[in-house]
Write an enzyme that holds these catalytic residues in place. Structure first.
Site, PDB file in Angstrom:
ATOM      1  N   GLY A 102       0.673  -1.190  -0.004  1.00 61.24           N
ATOM      2  CA  GLY A 102      -0.088  -0.132  -0.176  1.00 61.24           C
ATOM      3  C   GLY A 102       0.818   1.409  -0.058  1.00 61.24           C
ATOM      4  O   GLY A 102       0.607   2.276   0.395  1.00 61.24           O
ATOM      5  N   ALA A 103       2.122   1.228  -0.594  1.00 62.50           N
ATOM      6  CA  ALA A 103       2.877   2.277  -0.466  1.00 62.50           C
ATOM      7  C   ALA A 103       3.259   2.962  -1.873  1.00 62.50           C
ATOM      8  O   ALA A 103       4.023   3.746  -2.067  1.00 62.50           O
ATOM      9  CB  ALA A 103       4.323   1.802   0.159  1.00 62.50           C
ATOM     10  N   SER A 108       2.577  -5.746  -4.343  1.00 62.35           N
ATOM     11  CA  SER A 108       1.884  -6.983  -5.089  1.00 62.35           C
ATOM     12  C   SER A 108       2.395  -7.415  -6.142  1.00 62.35           C
ATOM     13  O   SER A 108       2.278  -8.807  -6.490  1.00 62.35           O
ATOM     14  CB  SER A 108       0.408  -6.592  -5.206  1.00 62.35           C
ATOM     15  OG  SER A 108      -0.038  -5.944  -6.113  1.00 62.35           O
ATOM     16  N   ASP A 151       3.221  -2.182 -13.033  1.00 59.62           N
ATOM     17  CA  ASP A 151       4.182  -2.861 -12.202  1.00 59.62           C
ATOM     18  C   ASP A 151       4.547  -4.157 -12.347  1.00 59.62           C
ATOM     19  O   ASP A 151       5.647  -4.542 -11.967  1.00 59.62           O
ATOM     20  CB  ASP A 151       3.130  -2.933 -10.939  1.00 59.62           C
ATOM     21  CG  ASP A 151       2.634  -1.623 -10.225  1.00 59.62           C
ATOM     22  OD1 ASP A 151       2.807  -0.557 -10.888  1.00 59.62           O
ATOM     23  OD2 ASP A 151       2.208  -1.643  -8.977  1.00 59.62           O
TER      24      ASP A 151
END
Ligand code: PMV
Length: 313
Positions: A102-103, A108, A151
């Protein structure tokens, strides 16, 4: 041991979901994974730093992610794993996560790439790094509603690269390594929710949001040229402009603004949020590595997690 690296988006987050380019850099830190044949009758994933054990069949997100990855693997592949008499053997996967979740650092996706790599090794499946990045999008879709794929691609390939949805990753030649300082705001954010929030804004005010994305895309293209030319000062200005446009999309927070302000006061060439925003991390571009370390120390007084990364070194 398979590895998926973390990443920072230098410029272009959110627009990249809608087909615009993004410029990103792979990090040295990430996620390590190993896989072996399981002694139990279940496919199991253990995330060591969090003390989580998840079994495929449960609705635990890590189990759903593992299931998505396993579903695409050819059944009955034995490879180094042993007998294929009864189809695919059950697997036991362990992951070591060095990144905060969550940064905005692509945690993930890094897990997805590392898990795919570990299973590829177990089943003797050969893939290029890019193919592994593409394949692990299956994992990412469990965690994000509409991932652009940046990502995953960066987690698998690294370096500094220009990404455009549905197109091969374009490596960027870095003339001068980019001394980046990453500082966590201490606020966690859900990429899935933030991407959905931007989609709602776009539904309501399509022209305003698309104009912002168009302007960000122009900054991304200029930034690529600045990286290729070794123009850190120019790149820093582009980061600042991108931050203004992201703030206009309500993606910044008071804490991120404070960290960006402090970084600039301390001499950073530019600063912005990175990743989904509304929390998570900011990045600042320093003049050189020594300056980055000094900046990191200044930011560490206001941030629970700081690190220096020499992107493209
Ligand atoms: O917050 P992160 O590290 O997952 O980065 C998200 C980047 C976005 O552009 C906001 C979403 C995407 O899928 O590209």
């Amino acid at each position: 041991m398979a590895f998926g690296r973390g990443k920072v988006i230098l410029l272009g987050e959110h627009g990249v979901v809608y087909g615009h380019p993004a410029l990103a850099a792979g990090l040295g830190v990430g996620v390590h994974a190993t896989a072996r044949v399981s002694e139990s009758d279940d496919d199991v994933i253990v995330a060591r730093p969090w003390g989580v054990t998840a079994r495929v069949g449960s609705d635990e997100p890590l189990a759903l992610g593992l299931q998505a990855i396993l579903e695409g693997m050819p059944s009955g592949v034995a490879g180094s794993a042993g007998s294929a008499a009864e189809g695919r053997p059950r697997v036991h996967v362990e992951v070591d996560v060095e990144l905060p979740g969550g940064a905005g650092l692509g945690c993930s996706a890094a897990i997805g790439v590392a898990v795919t790599g570990a299973l590829d090794a177990l089943f003797a499946i050969e893939r290029t790094a890019e193919e592994r990045g593409d394949y692990s999008l299956r994992w990412e879709r469990v965690f994000h509603g509409n991932p652009s794929g940046v990502d995953n691609a960066m987690a698998a390939v690294g370096g500094v690269a220009l990404f455009r949805r549905g197109q091969p990753l374009q490596s960027v030649r870095v003339k001068k390594p980019l001394p980046l300082v990453i500082a966590h705001s201490g606020e966690s954010s859900s990429t899935k929710e933030i991407v959905a929030m931007v989609a709602r804004q776009r539904d309501e005010e399509t022209q305003r949001v698309d104009e912002a994305f168009g302007a960000i895309a122009a900054l991304v293209n200029d930034a690529k040229l600045a990286v290729e030319a070794g123009d850190l000062k120019g790149l820093g200005q582009l980061l600042d402009l991108n931050q203004m446009l992201l703030a206009g999309l309500m993606l910044s927070t008071e804490k991120i603004e404070e960290l960006c302000r402090v970084a600039r006061e301390e001499g950073a060439l530019g600063a912005k949020l990175t990743g989904a925003g509304a929390g998570g991390c900011m990045i600042a571009l320093a003049k050189d590595e020594a300056d980055a370390e000094r900046l990191r120390e200044a930011l560490a007084k206001r941030s629970p997690l700081t690190l220096v990364a020499m992107a493209g070194a």
